[in-house]
Enzyme design. Structure first.
Site, PDB file in Angstrom:
ATOM      1  N   GLU A   1     -11.342   5.938   7.247  1.00 40.33           N
ATOM      2  CA  GLU A   1     -12.026   7.116   6.475  1.00 40.33           C
ATOM      3  C   GLU A   1     -13.536   6.989   6.599  1.00 40.33           C
ATOM      4  O   GLU A   1     -14.044   5.672   6.443  1.00 40.33           O
ATOM      5  CB  GLU A   1     -11.441   6.981   5.162  1.00 40.33           C
ATOM      6  CG  GLU A   1     -10.027   7.325   5.056  1.00 40.33           C
ATOM      7  CD  GLU A   1      -9.170   7.376   3.658  1.00 40.33           C
ATOM      8  OE1 GLU A   1     -10.083   7.402   2.496  1.00 40.33           O
ATOM      9  OE2 GLU A   1      -8.164   7.534   3.469  1.00 40.33           O
TER      10      GLU A   1
ATOM     11  N   HIS B   1      -8.436  12.592   1.439  1.00 43.28           N
ATOM     12  CA  HIS B   1      -8.450  11.696   0.222  1.00 43.28           C
ATOM     13  C   HIS B   1      -8.975  12.163  -1.206  1.00 43.28           C
ATOM     14  O   HIS B   1      -9.599  11.716  -1.721  1.00 43.28           O
ATOM     15  CB  HIS B   1      -9.155  10.441   0.565  1.00 43.28           C
ATOM     16  CG  HIS B   1      -8.835   9.159  -0.160  1.00 43.28           C
ATOM     17  ND1 HIS B   1      -8.873   8.049   0.390  1.00 43.28           N
ATOM     18  CD2 HIS B   1      -8.252   9.029  -1.251  1.00 43.28           C
ATOM     19  CE1 HIS B   1      -8.378   7.033  -0.540  1.00 43.28           C
ATOM     20  NE2 HIS B   1      -7.944   7.619  -1.673  1.00 43.28           N
TER      21      HIS B   1
HETATM   22  N1  LIG Z   1      -4.702   9.661  -2.478  1.00 40.86           N
HETATM   23  C1  LIG Z   1      -5.477   8.819  -3.834  1.00 40.86           C
HETATM   24  O1  LIG Z   1      -6.455   9.631  -3.997  1.00 40.86           O
HETATM   25  C2  LIG Z   1      -4.634   8.170  -4.399  1.00 40.86           C
HETATM   26  C3  LIG Z   1      -4.961   7.964  -5.861  1.00 40.86           C
HETATM   27  C4  LIG Z   1      -4.535   6.828  -6.543  1.00 40.86           C
HETATM   28  C5  LIG Z   1      -4.042   5.801  -6.058  1.00 40.86           C
HETATM   29  N2  LIG Z   1      -3.604   5.929  -4.643  1.00 40.86           N
HETATM   30  C6  LIG Z   1      -2.848   4.827  -4.001  1.00 40.86           C
HETATM   31  O2  LIG Z   1      -1.666   4.769  -4.590  1.00 40.86           O
HETATM   32  C7  LIG Z   1      -0.976   3.602  -4.706  1.00 40.86           C
HETATM   33  C8  LIG Z   1       0.034   3.469  -5.835  1.00 40.86           C
HETATM   34  O3  LIG Z   1      -0.616   3.912  -7.114  1.00 40.86           O
HETATM   35  P1  LIG Z   1       0.028   3.586  -8.469  1.00 40.86           P
HETATM   36  O4  LIG Z   1      -1.008   3.448  -9.550  1.00 40.86           O
HETATM   37  O5  LIG Z   1       1.307   4.119  -8.733  1.00 40.86           O
HETATM   38  O6  LIG Z   1       0.700   1.818  -8.220  1.00 40.86           O
HETATM   39  P2  LIG Z   1       1.316   1.163  -9.228  1.00 40.86           P
HETATM   40  O7  LIG Z   1       0.729  -0.292  -8.959  1.00 40.86           O
HETATM   41  O8  LIG Z   1       1.483   1.528 -10.557  1.00 40.86           O
HETATM   42  O9  LIG Z   1       2.568   1.179  -8.428  1.00 40.86           O
HETATM   43  C9  LIG Z   1       3.016   0.729  -7.165  1.00 40.86           C
HETATM   44  C10 LIG Z   1       4.285   0.440  -6.831  1.00 40.86           C
HETATM   45  O10 LIG Z   1       4.550   0.005  -5.671  1.00 40.86           O
HETATM   46  C11 LIG Z   1       5.438  -1.029  -5.813  1.00 40.86           C
HETATM   47  N3  LIG Z   1       5.586  -1.523  -4.466  1.00 40.86           N
HETATM   48  C12 LIG Z   1       4.356  -2.469  -4.055  1.00 40.86           C
HETATM   49  N4  LIG Z   1       4.876  -3.164  -2.912  1.00 40.86           N
HETATM   50  C13 LIG Z   1       5.821  -2.636  -2.414  1.00 40.86           C
HETATM   51  C14 LIG Z   1       6.603  -2.667  -1.131  1.00 40.86           C
HETATM   52  N5  LIG Z   1       6.318  -3.508  -0.264  1.00 40.86           N
HETATM   53  N6  LIG Z   1       7.856  -2.002  -1.204  1.00 40.86           N
HETATM   54  C15 LIG Z   1       8.198  -1.068  -2.317  1.00 40.86           C
HETATM   55  N7  LIG Z   1       7.550  -0.973  -3.365  1.00 40.86           N
HETATM   56  C16 LIG Z   1       6.397  -1.569  -3.589  1.00 40.86           C
HETATM   57  C17 LIG Z   1       5.033  -1.930  -6.878  1.00 40.86           C
HETATM   58  O11 LIG Z   1       6.109  -2.680  -7.510  1.00 40.86           O
HETATM   59  C18 LIG Z   1       4.751  -0.686  -7.868  1.00 40.86           C
HETATM   60  O12 LIG Z   1       6.029  -0.613  -8.597  1.00 40.86           O
HETATM   61  C19 LIG Z   1      -2.350   2.747  -5.002  1.00 40.86           C
HETATM   62  O13 LIG Z   1      -2.204   1.408  -4.871  1.00 40.86           O
HETATM   63  C20 LIG Z   1      -3.671   3.439  -4.333  1.00 40.86           C
HETATM   64  O14 LIG Z   1      -3.672   2.798  -3.094  1.00 40.86           O
HETATM   65  C21 LIG Z   1      -4.087   6.870  -3.962  1.00 40.86           C
HETATM   66  O1  LIG Z   2      -7.682   4.277  -5.528  1.00 40.57           O
HETATM   67  C1  LIG Z   2      -7.446   5.412  -5.973  1.00 40.57           C
HETATM   68  O2  LIG Z   2      -7.782   5.640  -6.930  1.00 40.57           O
HETATM   69  C2  LIG Z   2      -7.548   6.506  -4.885  1.00 40.57           C
HETATM   70  O3  LIG Z   2      -7.373   6.237  -3.640  1.00 40.57           O
HETATM   71  C3  LIG Z   2      -8.797   7.271  -5.116  1.00 40.57           C
HETATM   72  O4  LIG Z   2      -9.934   6.852  -4.701  1.00 40.57           O
HETATM   73  P1  LIG Z   2     -11.387   7.685  -4.721  1.00 40.57           P
HETATM   74  O5  LIG Z   2     -11.815   7.425  -6.000  1.00 40.57           O
HETATM   75  O6  LIG Z   2     -12.386   6.754  -3.650  1.00 40.57           O
HETATM   76  O7  LIG Z   2     -11.007   9.072  -4.508  1.00 40.57           O
END
Ligand SMILES: NC(=O)c1ccc[n+]([C@@H]2O[C@H](COP(=O)([O-])OP(=O)(O)OC[C@H]3O[C@@H](n4cnc5c(N)ncnc54)[C@H](O)[C@@H]3O)[C@@H](O)[C@H]2O)c1
Ligand SMILES: O=C(O)[C@H](O)COP(=O)(O)O
Length: 468
Positions: A316, A346
């Site tokens: 990215e 993103h």
């Molecule tokens: N697109 C975005 O802007 C955005 C925003 C927030 C978070 N995220 C991503 O989303 C991910 C998840 O967020 P969350 O807050 O729900 O995290 P979280 O830690 O609350 O939940 C993640 C879950 O995945 C499970 N897990 C870990 N490894 C695994 C595997 N190999 N197989 C199956 N399950 C598995 C864990 O046990 C946990 O329950 C974050 O780590 C981040 O990378 C992206």
């Molecule tokens: O990890 C996160 O909370 C999300 O991927 C969002 O990331 P950002 O703050 O860079 O949009």
């Protein structure tokens, strides 16, 4: 502004530079400002002011990636020097900047690798103003006494809402219809357009986002199944399935909410696409590495999947602007040629609500850590919390000793503190690293340096701070 006191940051074993925000020779030890009193003029009890143990304006903070104004305001109000940039920085510039700062605030783009952190001689703490912490070498940071904080769930709802929008958008081919209209084409079709009611949503990773999404999806009439590496309580009538393959075989919509780890790299690849129902949809708003993009392109071209939504990518860019035409994304052209593919930059957590909440949460954690040494919520150090020392407690000091988790350390620390009254002491460990916090009283100004230097000379020492 706080009175000049001390925040002593010694050399870590391999740190070659120390900074000294140290005791001003004229500073009076723990004497509160003249205006300080225990009661407001009206006689109401007033909350004791926390001690500020050093010149707050000496703390240098670098905020990257457009951290929300709420966060900037909290840090600026403390009197810290806050340098703010809208984008992340290329590695060479990051290395130059990080040498000078005590605190860095980032989001998901800035990679704080060992190579970068090795240069961060003065760094005390990292604030990830997001959920993910995969962009930071957490182990290296812990071993060098650098605390890392994040915001574990302030943007979860925003991501879950985006995924709901994408499920409907994919089911109704809204992206393609809208693009056609933008090009002036009227293409009214119902073939292969579906309601989501009664369809099965498969959630991979049932954490903060996955479970929130589960509630929203059920409210819209979907059946929810989920797969997670740990057994988790189902919300509503959702059902946990034992394997990823079980989920892939049953789900009409598959959505990924796992962290970036070695185990989740290419978790959805050729074999997993083969397991999916023909005509399934895939959504990835987790991390770009979780989906094997060439396999996705193949599955989409071959008609195995009916559509997909991607919010995250293996590479990215650091800032807004040209992306698919740049070298950064080798699959841009192919992705853009696929039908019923939603591409977003993103933005899962990019709402006003989420960014404001994250700004407050992470900045407050940083202030607590800088001023009081509290590690509550740290993702890489043991969580240790003690109530704030206040200006109503003269001649107190807080000793913070981050050390290697080896036998005999407590005995040596307590020998050093033996001449003082230890009001409270807490210690906890996480893997190789332990964090000790002790509030001591009857401390004279000249004792501070002696305590600090004695602790600092122990072979177990990673970092010593004495706040007063
Ligand atoms: N697109 C975005 O802007 C955005 C925003 C927030 C978070 N995220 C991503 O989303 C991910 C998840 O967020 P969350 O807050 O729900 O995290 P979280 O830690 O609350 O939940 C993640 C879950 O995945 C499970 N897990 C870990 N490894 C695994 C595997 N190999 N197989 C199956 N399950 C598995 C864990 O046990 C946990 O329950 C974050 O780590 C981040 O990378 C992206
Ligand atoms: O990890 C996160 O909370 C999300 O991927 C969002 O990331 P950002 O703050 O860079 O949009």
């Amino acid at each position: 502004m706080a009175s000049a006191r001390d925040i002593s940051q010694p050399l870590g074993t391999d740190r070659t530079v120390s900074y000294s925000l140290s005791v001003s020779p004229t500073a009076t030890f723990n004497s509160p400002p003249a205006s300080h009193g225990s009661f407001l003029a009206g006689g109401l009890p007033r909350r004791p002011k926390p001690l500020k143990p050093f010149n707050t304006e000496d703390i240098k903070i670098l905020l990257l990636e457009n951290v929300n104004q709420t966060g900037q305001d909290i840090l600026t109000k403390q009197g810290y020097q806050v340098d703010f940039l809208k984008t992340s920085l290329p590695e060479d510039q990051l290395i130059k900047k990080i040498r000078d700062v005590h605190v860095i605030g980032i989001r998901s783009k800035t990679k704080l690798t060992e190579k970068v952190l090795r240069e961060a001689k003065n760094l005390l703490v990292i604030g990830c103003f997001c959920i993910g912490t995969n962009q930071v070498d957490l182990e290296y940071a812990a071993k060098h006494g650098i605390a890392v904080f994040n915001s574990p769930f302030a943007n979860s709802r925003s991501v879950a809402e985006l995924v709901i929008a994408e499920i409907i958008t994919l089911a109704r081919q809204l992206g393609d219809r809208s693009n056609e209209m933008h090009r002036g084409t009227w293409n009214k079709v119902s073939s292969k357009c579906w309601e989501i009611r009664g369809k099965t949503l498969g959630i991979v990773g049932y954490g903060h986002i996955g479970s929130q999404l589960s509630v929203l999806a059920e409210a819209m009439g979907m059946s929810v199944i989920y797969y997670d590496v740990v057994t988790l309580m189902a919300i509503g009538t959702a059902k946990q399935v034992p394997t990823l393959d079980d989920l892939l075989e049953q789900a009409d919509f598959i959505t990924l909410h796992v962290p970036e780890t070695p185990e989740t790299k290419n978790m959805i690849s050729v074999k997993q696409f083969e397991r999916m129902k023909k005509g399934a949809y895939l959504i990835n708003a987790s991390r770009g590495t979780v989906v094997d993009i060439p396999a996705l392109i193949k599955a989409s071209r071959g008609g195995k999947i009916a559509g997909a939504a991607l919010d995250v990518y293996p590479n990215e860019p650091a800032a807004n602007g040209d992306y698919f035409n740049s070298q950064l994304n080798q699959w841009g052209e192919e992705l853009c040629s696929l039908s019923n593919l939603i591409l977003t930059p993103h933005i899962g957590g990019s709402t006003e609500e989420a960014q404001r909440a994250i700004g407050v949460e992470v900045s407050e954690a940083l202030v607590r850590y800088i001023n009081q040494g509290t590690t509550l919520g740290s993702v890489n150090l043991p969580e240790v919390n003690m109530r704030s020392l206040t200006q109503d407690e003269p001649n107190h000091a807080r000793v913070i000793y981050i050390h290697r988790n080896v036998p005999g350390v407590l005995r040596k620390v307590n020998e050093i503190l033996a001449d003082h009254n230890v009001d409270k002491q807490i210690t906890d460990s996480k893997g190789d690293i332990a964090y000790l916090m002790a509030d001591i009283s009857n401390v004279k100004t000249e004792d501070i340096k002696a305590i600090h230097d004695s602790l600092d000379s122990l072979t177990s020492r990673v970092l010593t701070r004495v706040l007063y």
